[in-house]
Write a protein that holds these residues in place. Sequence first.
Motif, short mmCIF file in Angstrom:
data_model
loop_
_atom_site.label_atom_id
_atom_site.label_comp_id
_atom_site.label_asym_id
_atom_site.label_seq_id
_atom_site.Cartn_x
_atom_site.Cartn_y
_atom_site.Cartn_z
N VAL A 420 46.46 19.99 49.13
CA VAL A 420 46.18 19.35 47.84
C VAL A 420 47.47 18.95 47.15
CG1 VAL A 420 45.15 19.69 45.55
CG2 VAL A 420 44.01 20.62 47.56
N MET A 421 48.48 19.81 47.18
CA MET A 421 49.76 19.52 46.54
C MET A 421 50.48 18.35 47.23
SD MET A 421 50.28 21.32 43.83
CE MET A 421 48.54 21.14 43.46
N LYS A 422 50.35 18.26 48.55
CA LYS A 422 50.94 17.13 49.28
C LYS A 422 50.32 15.81 48.83
CE LYS A 422 52.58 19.32 53.54
NZ LYS A 422 52.32 19.51 55.00
N GLU A 423 48.99 15.82 48.68
CA GLU A 423 48.29 14.61 48.22
C GLU A 423 48.75 14.23 46.81
OE1 GLU A 423 44.08 15.19 48.38
OE2 GLU A 423 44.07 15.61 50.53
N LEU A 425 51.61 14.98 45.36
CA LEU A 425 53.00 14.51 45.41
C LEU A 425 53.08 13.06 45.88
CD1 LEU A 425 54.81 17.65 46.83
CD2 LEU A 425 55.31 16.56 44.66
N GLU A 426 52.27 12.71 46.87
CA GLU A 426 52.25 11.33 47.38
C GLU A 426 51.77 10.36 46.29
OE1 GLU A 426 49.86 11.38 50.88
OE2 GLU A 426 51.30 12.53 52.06
N GLU A 427 50.70 10.74 45.58
CA GLU A 427 50.18 9.88 44.51
C GLU A 427 51.21 9.74 43.38
OE1 GLU A 427 46.31 10.82 43.02
OE2 GLU A 427 45.50 11.19 45.01
N ALA A 428 51.86 10.85 43.03
CA ALA A 428 52.87 10.82 41.96
C ALA A 428 54.06 9.94 42.36
CB ALA A 428 53.35 12.24 41.66
N ALA A 429 54.45 10.01 43.63
CA ALA A 429 55.57 9.18 44.12
C ALA A 429 55.21 7.69 44.04
CB ALA A 429 55.91 9.56 45.56
N GLN A 430 53.95 7.35 44.36
CA GLN A 430 53.51 5.96 44.29
C GLN A 430 53.54 5.45 42.85
OE1 GLN A 430 49.63 5.85 46.11
NE2 GLN A 430 50.42 6.20 48.18
N VAL A 431 53.14 6.31 41.91
CA VAL A 431 53.15 5.93 40.49
C VAL A 431 54.58 5.67 40.01
CG1 VAL A 431 52.71 6.78 38.15
CG2 VAL A 431 51.00 7.12 39.93
#
Length: 493
Positions: A420-423, A425-431
């Motif tokens: 869940v944390m990996k998902e 982090l990926e979404e936050a990086a895209q933002v």
Amino acid sequence: MSKLCVLFEHAAGYALFSVKEFEEVGILLPQVEESVTDLGRFHGVVKLVGFLPFKTALAALENVNSISEGVVPNDLKLFLDSSLPGKRKKLILGVADPKLGASIAEALDVKCDHTGVVPELIRGIRYHFHNLVKGFTAKSSGVAQLGLGHSYSRAKVKFNVHRVDNMIIQSIALLDQLDKDVNTFSMRIREWYSYHFPELVKIVPENYLFAKVAQLIKNRKELTEEKLEALEEIVMDSAKAQAIIDASKSSMGMDISPVDLLNIEMFAGRVIALADYRKQLAEYLRCKMAGVAPNLATLIGDQVGARLIAHAGSLTNLAKYPASTVQILGAEKALFRALKTKGNTPKYGLLFHSTFIGRAGAKNKGRISRYLANKCSIASRIDCFTDTPSSIFGEKLRQQVEDRLKFYETGDVPKKNIDVMKEALEEAAQVVVAAEEESPKKKKKKDKKRKSENIENGNSNGAAVDNGTVEAEVDDDVPKKKKKRKSKSQNDE
């Protein structure tokens, strides 16, 4: 034989003193304590080696900020490097702060000490400093200390104005106070108006609506069918509005004088205004929580999150608490009573107001409380230490708690926390990448406007290019570099 030097940090600058006959001074510590207040005797103990005054108030503030964090400023490093005697292996440097001493020892390879006779010597230097440095007076020393003290304290409390948690603490305290006051005043107006129209309480039991209806009706004997539409707008029910009119015609209430009615109307208006302000304050709190602690607000709601921050004292304090402390925050009395009587400790404190605790079964309330406190601790730390606040982690953590509730009820195995944390982090990086791509475009538009304005003003030779254009050109490269790195890491994968 080792030699002792003492570093003294003053608001005006750095001073280095050498101590005469260090070994004897160490033995005669009581005599040193007595000689601290006597300038003549103290002159025989210490001697000024060097003094480095601060050039500006800003330089003094930068240096004191570094020292308070235990970091050696460049000015101090250069001063000690040039002022300390040659044989540093036999030298001991006395300092007031052990953290600063450790940093100096690491940077300059000098043995530092803050124990024994050093605190007494520093106390004496502080007491006689304006007499030990030439051209320095007690007045100028006081002015320097006062100025630096003000600027240092101002810098400490100067945070990002959009992310100040003090406003949240005050607004949630005011919100709780308003709830109590509105409830108390509503009960008072119900009792007061019921002398005149007792049947209205059963038809309109809600406090806010009762106050609005009482303000509209005033004298029940003057209530006619003409006010039916206005009543319907307030109670949002035509049957209720008609029931109020019918009840007014056959009411058992006493007659009331115009002066009493006027006071009741004024009081009802105040209660309505307070209730309306309470709604505005709740919306203000929601906006502040979205800016200061979006993940915590998404996880457990604005008001519960604000209460946690207020009870901890600040968002930073809440972030420092372990999950076990967050779980029972607000139930301190019950905890200490349980520890004293050796009974069962409380399962939850302020977290009890969260919807998750209410939805859990009786057996699972303690388990879900512990799990929720764990997630609240993570959310508060993300909110406290992140540079770009977003609610992505809060949404993921909330979903984790939902999945855990399902697991207790149905047995469905939830996702692992690491996945869940990996998902998230990926979404936050895209933002973040999307935000960085948008910002250079906006800056380019601004720069074009500035250039066109400069040309119109007659500065077409390019001399009026300001710092904004340079910053925009530099910032343009940032997303490109990040994109290249990202594509490189993807290729490696």
